[in-house]
Design a protein around this motif. Structure first.
Motif, PDB file in Angstrom:
ATOM      1  N   LEU A  74      16.902 -44.275 -13.991  1.00 36.99           N
ATOM      2  CA  LEU A  74      15.432 -43.225 -14.404  1.00 36.99           C
ATOM      3  C   LEU A  74      15.710 -41.400 -14.721  1.00 36.99           C
ATOM      4  O   LEU A  74      14.579 -41.266 -15.770  1.00 36.99           O
ATOM      5  CB  LEU A  74      13.974 -43.422 -14.587  1.00 36.99           C
ATOM      6  CG  LEU A  74      13.905 -45.276 -14.136  1.00 36.99           C
ATOM      7  CD1 LEU A  74      13.162 -45.497 -13.488  1.00 36.99           C
ATOM      8  CD2 LEU A  74      13.886 -45.110 -15.821  1.00 36.99           C
ATOM      9  N   ALA A  75      15.868 -41.247 -13.601  1.00 34.91           N
ATOM     10  CA  ALA A  75      15.947 -39.568 -13.480  1.00 34.91           C
ATOM     11  C   ALA A  75      16.839 -38.864 -14.466  1.00 34.91           C
ATOM     12  O   ALA A  75      16.727 -37.924 -15.523  1.00 34.91           O
ATOM     13  CB  ALA A  75      16.502 -39.420 -11.828  1.00 34.91           C
ATOM     14  N   LEU A  76      18.114 -40.107 -15.029  1.00 39.17           N
ATOM     15  CA  LEU A  76      19.165 -39.652 -16.245  1.00 39.17           C
ATOM     16  C   LEU A  76      18.335 -39.385 -17.087  1.00 39.17           C
ATOM     17  O   LEU A  76      18.318 -38.435 -18.222  1.00 39.17           O
ATOM     18  CB  LEU A  76      20.134 -40.024 -16.389  1.00 39.17           C
ATOM     19  CG  LEU A  76      21.312 -39.659 -14.873  1.00 39.17           C
ATOM     20  CD1 LEU A  76      22.439 -41.004 -14.668  1.00 39.17           C
ATOM     21  CD2 LEU A  76      22.354 -38.766 -15.136  1.00 39.17           C
ATOM     22  N   VAL A  77      17.412 -40.335 -17.917  1.00 39.98           N
ATOM     23  CA  VAL A  77      17.087 -40.739 -18.717  1.00 39.98           C
ATOM     24  C   VAL A  77      16.521 -39.710 -19.034  1.00 39.98           C
ATOM     25  O   VAL A  77      15.924 -39.218 -20.246  1.00 39.98           O
ATOM     26  CB  VAL A  77      16.372 -42.066 -18.677  1.00 39.98           C
ATOM     27  CG1 VAL A  77      15.532 -42.427 -20.221  1.00 39.98           C
ATOM     28  CG2 VAL A  77      17.439 -42.928 -18.599  1.00 39.98           C
ATOM     29  N   THR A  78      14.919 -39.117 -18.091  1.00 41.36           N
ATOM     30  CA  THR A  78      13.711 -38.027 -17.890  1.00 41.36           C
ATOM     31  C   THR A  78      14.582 -37.443 -17.934  1.00 41.36           C
ATOM     32  O   THR A  78      13.470 -36.708 -18.178  1.00 41.36           O
ATOM     33  CB  THR A  78      12.666 -39.158 -17.540  1.00 41.36           C
ATOM     34  OG1 THR A  78      13.066 -38.586 -15.623  1.00 41.36           O
ATOM     35  CG2 THR A  78      12.337 -40.395 -17.449  1.00 41.36           C
ATOM     36  N   GLY A  79      15.033 -36.556 -17.597  1.00 41.14           N
ATOM     37  CA  GLY A  79      15.654 -35.281 -17.414  1.00 41.14           C
ATOM     38  C   GLY A  79      16.692 -34.536 -18.465  1.00 41.14           C
ATOM     39  O   GLY A  79      17.482 -33.992 -17.707  1.00 41.14           O
ATOM     40  N   GLY A  80      17.239 -35.533 -19.288  1.00 40.90           N
ATOM     41  CA  GLY A  80      18.144 -34.575 -20.588  1.00 40.90           C
ATOM     42  C   GLY A  80      18.987 -34.993 -19.829  1.00 40.90           C
ATOM     43  O   GLY A  80      20.347 -34.703 -20.245  1.00 40.90           O
ATOM     44  N   ARG A  81      19.932 -35.924 -18.922  1.00 41.88           N
ATOM     45  CA  ARG A  81      20.986 -36.234 -17.993  1.00 41.88           C
ATOM     46  C   ARG A  81      21.947 -37.417 -19.082  1.00 41.88           C
ATOM     47  O   ARG A  81      22.849 -38.589 -18.589  1.00 41.88           O
ATOM     48  CB  ARG A  81      20.814 -35.625 -16.962  1.00 41.88           C
ATOM     49  CG  ARG A  81      21.252 -34.054 -16.510  1.00 41.88           C
ATOM     50  CD  ARG A  81      21.144 -34.067 -15.203  1.00 41.88           C
ATOM     51  NE  ARG A  81      22.707 -34.172 -14.996  1.00 41.88           N
ATOM     52  CZ  ARG A  81      23.391 -34.715 -13.772  1.00 41.88           C
ATOM     53  NH1 ARG A  81      22.580 -35.272 -12.611  1.00 41.88           N
ATOM     54  NH2 ARG A  81      24.720 -34.342 -13.844  1.00 41.88           N
ATOM     55  N   ARG A  82      21.314 -37.358 -20.189  1.00 41.47           N
ATOM     56  CA  ARG A  82      22.114 -38.600 -20.583  1.00 41.47           C
ATOM     57  C   ARG A  82      21.534 -38.629 -22.155  1.00 41.47           C
ATOM     58  O   ARG A  82      21.010 -37.835 -22.995  1.00 41.47           O
ATOM     59  CB  ARG A  82      21.088 -39.750 -20.437  1.00 41.47           C
ATOM     60  CG  ARG A  82      21.509 -41.560 -21.088  1.00 41.47           C
ATOM     61  CD  ARG A  82      20.849 -42.460 -20.629  1.00 41.47           C
ATOM     62  NE  ARG A  82      20.747 -43.892 -21.005  1.00 41.47           N
ATOM     63  CZ  ARG A  82      19.456 -44.493 -21.752  1.00 41.47           C
ATOM     64  NH1 ARG A  82      18.738 -43.811 -22.420  1.00 41.47           N
ATOM     65  NH2 ARG A  82      19.361 -45.638 -22.251  1.00 41.47           N
ATOM     66  N   HIS A  83      22.851 -38.966 -22.911  1.00 40.93           N
ATOM     67  CA  HIS A  83      23.428 -39.345 -24.668  1.00 40.93           C
ATOM     68  C   HIS A  83      23.296 -40.398 -24.846  1.00 40.93           C
ATOM     69  O   HIS A  83      24.499 -41.117 -25.144  1.00 40.93           O
ATOM     70  CB  HIS A  83      24.001 -38.197 -24.810  1.00 40.93           C
ATOM     71  CG  HIS A  83      24.079 -37.560 -26.101  1.00 40.93           C
ATOM     72  ND1 HIS A  83      25.273 -36.851 -26.979  1.00 40.93           N
ATOM     73  CD2 HIS A  83      24.095 -38.440 -27.877  1.00 40.93           C
ATOM     74  CE1 HIS A  83      25.190 -36.559 -28.294  1.00 40.93           C
ATOM     75  NE2 HIS A  83      24.310 -37.741 -28.666  1.00 40.93           N
ATOM     76  N   VAL A  84      22.168 -41.150 -25.923  1.00 39.27           N
ATOM     77  CA  VAL A  84      22.317 -42.062 -26.232  1.00 39.27           C
ATOM     78  C   VAL A  84      23.021 -41.885 -27.496  1.00 39.27           C
ATOM     79  O   VAL A  84      22.629 -41.797 -28.549  1.00 39.27           O
ATOM     80  CB  VAL A  84      20.597 -42.694 -26.130  1.00 39.27           C
ATOM     81  CG1 VAL A  84      20.916 -44.121 -26.166  1.00 39.27           C
ATOM     82  CG2 VAL A  84      20.116 -42.872 -24.986  1.00 39.27           C
TER      83      VAL A  84
END
Length: 239
Positions: A74-84
């Motif tokens: 969730l921290a990655l999702v909400t912090g911009g550190r994930r690219h879907v």
């Protein structure tokens, strides 16, 4: 490079979505985006984190290299550190995406997946799209329901970005003054006229549209012999 298939150009185009991203979580949905992310990890993006879609970080061959706690995910999702890289049943000129229904949401002609996590994805981390069959039914003037949020609905969203849309005809981005969709590259064998005919709105088209880059010999070997020896990519994009 002789013998490169349209599907393999699509894999390369998807891989390029993660170039220069550093240590972020790649969340590709679908075979060709997954091949692209794994190819990027094996070549020019070694810091990329790959997930099994649930709770594990994996190597390109699928073996586990670490555990991803849900809190950290969730921290990655909400912090911009994930690219879907998601799919799209409809997508419009500003990058709004629909995967929920066709027609009026109160009485749809066709029920699809539902909104799912598309709003969270698009507002909180970069989100690209993969469309295996480019047509006017998918590339529409206005989506029937906004699931993934486009540029005209994302004012103030800190991490919102739609880096690219990859289809079986080419690559598209939003590098225009009003963030409307632009034709960024054509897959070899495709013309601007073909793309325009298959798109339900007027694309921004530069004077000189490049072709999607060729795979290197090593990339082609990895796709054909290591990542997809059974040739599943050809069932997704046959041309």
């Amino acid at each position: 490079m002789n013998g490169v298939t349209r599907a393999e150009y699509c894999v390369i185009a998807c891989a390029e979505a993660w170039r220069d991203s550093g240590e972020i979580l790649a969340s590709p949905m679908g075979l060709i985006p997954s091949l692209g992310a794994r190819l990027a990890r094996l070549t020019f993006a070694p810091e990329l984190l790959l997930t099994d879609g649930e709770a594990m970080l994996v190597r390109p061959d699928g073996t586990v290299e670490g555990w991803l706690p849900y809190r950290q995910h969730l921290a990655l999702v909400t912090g911009g550190r994930r690219h879907v890289m998601m799919g799209a049943s409809q997508i419009d000129r500003f990058g709004n995406q629909n995967i929920s229904c066709i027609g009026d949401w109160a009485r749809p002609r066709r029920q699809l997946l539902g909104v799912r996590g598309a709003p969270v994805n698009t507002l909180n981390n970069p989100t690209s799209y993969w469309v295996p069959r480019h047509s006017r039914r998918v590339f529409v003037e206005k989506v029937d329901l906004v699931c993934g949020v486009g540029y005209d609905h994302a004012a103030g969203a800190r991490f919102h970005r739609v880096p690219r849309v990859v289809s079986d005809l080419g690559v598209f981005d939003f590098a225009t003054p009003d963030h409307s969709m632009r034709l960024a590259s054509l897959h070899p064998g495709v013309t601007v006229e073909q793309v325009a005919e298959a798109t339900g709105f007027a694309l921004s088209v530069p004077d000189d549209v490049p072709y999607t880059r060729e795979p290197t010999a090593d990339e082609l070997r990895l796709v054909r012999e290591v990542l997809d020896p059974a040739g599943g990519r050809a069932r997704e994009v046959a041309a």
